[in-house]
Design a protein around this motif. Sequence first.
Motif, PDB file in Angstrom:
ATOM      1  N   LEU A  65       0.861  -1.108   0.059  1.00  0.00           N
ATOM      2  CA  LEU A  65      -0.101   0.095  -0.034  1.00  0.00           C
ATOM      3  C   LEU A  65       0.861   1.354   0.000  1.00  0.00           C
ATOM      4  CD1 LEU A  65      -2.767  -1.151   2.477  1.00  0.00           C
ATOM      5  CD2 LEU A  65      -2.871  -1.316   0.272  1.00  0.00           C
ATOM      6  N   GLN A  66       0.289   2.366  -0.552  1.00  0.00           N
ATOM      7  CA  GLN A  66       1.035   3.644  -0.587  1.00  0.00           C
ATOM      8  C   GLN A  66      -0.187   4.741  -0.228  1.00  0.00           C
ATOM      9  OE1 GLN A  66       3.569   4.321  -3.906  1.00  0.00           O
ATOM     10  NE2 GLN A  66       3.336   6.661  -3.738  1.00  0.00           N
ATOM     11  N   ASN A  67       0.485   5.630   0.578  1.00  0.00           N
ATOM     12  CA  ASN A  67      -0.460   6.674   0.934  1.00  0.00           C
ATOM     13  C   ASN A  67      -0.397   7.664  -0.167  1.00  0.00           C
ATOM     14  OD1 ASN A  67      -0.906   5.297   3.538  1.00  0.00           O
ATOM     15  ND2 ASN A  67       0.586   6.833   4.855  1.00  0.00           N
ATOM     16  N   ILE A  68      -1.699   8.106  -0.346  1.00  0.00           N
ATOM     17  CA  ILE A  68      -1.981   9.441  -1.208  1.00  0.00           C
ATOM     18  C   ILE A  68      -2.987  10.096  -0.508  1.00  0.00           C
ATOM     19  CG2 ILE A  68      -1.710   7.869  -3.355  1.00  0.00           C
ATOM     20  CD1 ILE A  68      -4.593   7.604  -3.698  1.00  0.00           C
ATOM     21  N   THR A  69      -2.460  11.465  -0.514  1.00  0.00           N
ATOM     22  CA  THR A  69      -3.264  12.671   0.125  1.00  0.00           C
ATOM     23  C   THR A  69      -3.862  13.640  -0.885  1.00  0.00           C
ATOM     24  OG1 THR A  69      -1.676  12.286   2.227  1.00  0.00           O
ATOM     25  CG2 THR A  69      -3.023  14.390   1.987  1.00  0.00           C
ATOM     26  N   LEU A  70      -5.083  14.113  -0.572  1.00  0.00           N
ATOM     27  CA  LEU A  70      -5.712  15.100  -1.060  1.00  0.00           C
ATOM     28  C   LEU A  70      -5.962  16.311  -0.097  1.00  0.00           C
ATOM     29  CD1 LEU A  70      -7.287  16.507  -3.694  1.00  0.00           C
ATOM     30  CD2 LEU A  70      -9.367  15.049  -2.925  1.00  0.00           C
ATOM     31  N   ILE A  71      -5.202  17.156  -0.413  1.00  0.00           N
ATOM     32  CA  ILE A  71      -5.285  18.467   0.495  1.00  0.00           C
ATOM     33  C   ILE A  71      -6.446  19.175   0.124  1.00  0.00           C
ATOM     34  CG2 ILE A  71      -4.158  20.526   1.019  1.00  0.00           C
ATOM     35  CD1 ILE A  71      -1.500  19.255   0.137  1.00  0.00           C
ATOM     36  N   PRO A  72      -7.232  19.705   1.032  1.00  0.00           N
ATOM     37  CA  PRO A  72      -8.522  20.469   1.123  1.00  0.00           C
ATOM     38  C   PRO A  72      -7.928  21.654   0.151  1.00  0.00           C
ATOM     39  CG  PRO A  72      -8.146  19.767   3.221  1.00  0.00           C
ATOM     40  CD  PRO A  72      -7.075  19.665   2.603  1.00  0.00           C
ATOM     41  N   GLY A  73      -8.834  22.057  -0.868  1.00  0.00           N
ATOM     42  CA  GLY A  73      -8.478  23.353  -1.814  1.00  0.00           C
ATOM     43  C   GLY A  73      -7.816  22.674  -3.035  1.00  0.00           C
ATOM     44  N   GLU A  74      -7.325  21.540  -3.161  1.00  0.00           N
ATOM     45  CA  GLU A  74      -6.622  21.038  -4.295  1.00  0.00           C
ATOM     46  C   GLU A  74      -7.867  20.658  -5.306  1.00  0.00           C
ATOM     47  OE1 GLU A  74      -4.547  21.429  -6.546  1.00  0.00           O
ATOM     48  OE2 GLU A  74      -2.698  20.914  -5.004  1.00  0.00           O
ATOM     49  N   THR A  75      -7.353  20.915  -6.714  1.00  0.00           N
ATOM     50  CA  THR A  75      -8.082  20.603  -7.810  1.00  0.00           C
ATOM     51  C   THR A  75      -7.978  19.233  -8.247  1.00  0.00           C
ATOM     52  OG1 THR A  75      -6.544  21.277  -9.427  1.00  0.00           O
ATOM     53  CG2 THR A  75      -7.916  23.085  -8.618  1.00  0.00           C
ATOM     54  N   THR A  76      -9.169  18.593  -8.702  1.00  0.00           N
ATOM     55  CA  THR A  76      -9.057  17.400  -9.169  1.00  0.00           C
ATOM     56  C   THR A  76      -7.887  16.919 -10.614  1.00  0.00           C
ATOM     57  OG1 THR A  76     -11.650  17.122  -8.827  1.00  0.00           O
ATOM     58  CG2 THR A  76     -10.457  15.629 -10.482  1.00  0.00           C
ATOM     59  N   TYR A  77      -7.713  18.184 -11.259  1.00  0.00           N
ATOM     60  CA  TYR A  77      -6.759  18.301 -12.311  1.00  0.00           C
ATOM     61  C   TYR A  77      -5.367  17.968 -11.779  1.00  0.00           C
ATOM     62  CZ  TYR A  77      -3.461  19.619 -16.114  1.00  0.00           C
ATOM     63  OH  TYR A  77      -2.402  19.957 -17.164  1.00  0.00           O
ATOM     64  N   VAL A  78      -5.090  18.456 -10.639  1.00  0.00           N
ATOM     65  CA  VAL A  78      -3.826  18.350 -10.170  1.00  0.00           C
ATOM     66  C   VAL A  78      -3.633  17.051  -9.382  1.00  0.00           C
ATOM     67  CG1 VAL A  78      -2.247  19.221  -8.119  1.00  0.00           C
ATOM     68  CG2 VAL A  78      -3.183  20.902  -9.648  1.00  0.00           C
ATOM     69  N   PHE A  79      -4.670  16.688  -8.569  1.00  0.00           N
ATOM     70  CA  PHE A  79      -4.697  15.386  -7.791  1.00  0.00           C
ATOM     71  C   PHE A  79      -4.713  14.274  -8.644  1.00  0.00           C
ATOM     72  CE2 PHE A  79      -7.579  12.204  -5.449  1.00  0.00           C
ATOM     73  CZ  PHE A  79      -6.650  12.023  -4.697  1.00  0.00           C
ATOM     74  N   LEU A  80      -5.090  14.311  -9.842  1.00  0.00           N
ATOM     75  CA  LEU A  80      -5.273  13.258 -10.739  1.00  0.00           C
ATOM     76  C   LEU A  80      -3.832  13.193 -11.331  1.00  0.00           C
ATOM     77  CD1 LEU A  80      -8.465  13.174 -12.761  1.00  0.00           C
ATOM     78  CD2 LEU A  80      -8.022  11.897 -10.701  1.00  0.00           C
ATOM     79  N   GLY A  81      -3.037  14.160 -11.628  1.00  0.00           N
ATOM     80  CA  GLY A  81      -1.626  14.046 -11.919  1.00  0.00           C
ATOM     81  C   GLY A  81      -0.761  13.504 -10.805  1.00  0.00           C
ATOM     82  N   GLU A  82      -1.024  13.778  -9.873  1.00  0.00           N
ATOM     83  CA  GLU A  82      -0.096  13.189  -8.402  1.00  0.00           C
ATOM     84  C   GLU A  82      -0.330  11.788  -8.469  1.00  0.00           C
ATOM     85  OE1 GLU A  82      -1.306  15.711  -5.212  1.00  0.00           O
ATOM     86  OE2 GLU A  82      -0.141  17.292  -5.815  1.00  0.00           O
TER      87      GLU A  82
END
Length: 282
Positions: A65-82
């Motif tokens: 498993l690997q941790n992935i974090t979505l920070i409040p205020g981040e856009t889906t465009y950036v999140f999917l890239g990460e």
Amino acid sequence: MLYIQEGSINKIITQMQMNKYDVSKLDAFLLRFIGSPQSGWIDMSTTLNTKADFLYKLTTAKAALQNITLIPGETTYVFLGELAKNLNLDIEKLNKAFNKQSKISEGAFIPDTYKMPIGITEERLIYMLLKVAHKKMKQFSIKVFGVYNEKRWFHYVAIASVIQKEAANDKEMPLVSSVIYNRIKKGMKLQMDGTLNYGKYSHVKVTSKRIKNDKSIYNTYIHKGVPPIPVCNVSFTAIQAAIFPAKTNYLYFMKNKKNTHDFTRNYSTHLENIRRATKRNK
């Protein structure tokens, strides 16, 4: 990769049958001798397994498993890239899976830290993230309103996304929310820079040129009201502030030396706050 929910052996076998795995009640009986299936992500190693290997892996194998974090205020465009970068996924397949499964182009995820298996498919990853988000959103809505109305819910998510982009901290959120409602009530445009930090512009500084030339639905300098869809993914704190704004007469706010905001109802005071901020930055 196979995801096993917590529960009895019979419940797990039923779940796998619903997901089109070739298992039966006899396998539930055999598992009682082999061992209890593990909950969570299972690395099956191969696409096809013998029945014996399949049942054995259910009780012994675990996925990395690997941790992935979505920070409040981040856009889906950036999140999917990460996600694509961190989990070694295909960004085009990831975007395609999201567009296929999500009813809304932004604000569909819940900011949090998730444990995801290395090797998960793009389709499955999006499915899991959206499933978790939908469940939490529905629970929160029922807690506040008594029901979950999707259209009404995402109206508040849209307001919350502006609050999320503009507020310096959680404490400010109800105040920013009050400014939004007060300006709308008076027929004023929001004129908030944060709404222009949408999509790929999430971390791009908003300039006067951008304000003038951006013709998107997110430009609150040219369009009245809150953008029709969220600007970003938001926290439940921001959603709560959108639903329950503070009772103020504030119409303006400006960042101060403490990197928080000074709120005011008077334009003259707001201009003075701007002068102080401009003088500090020169």
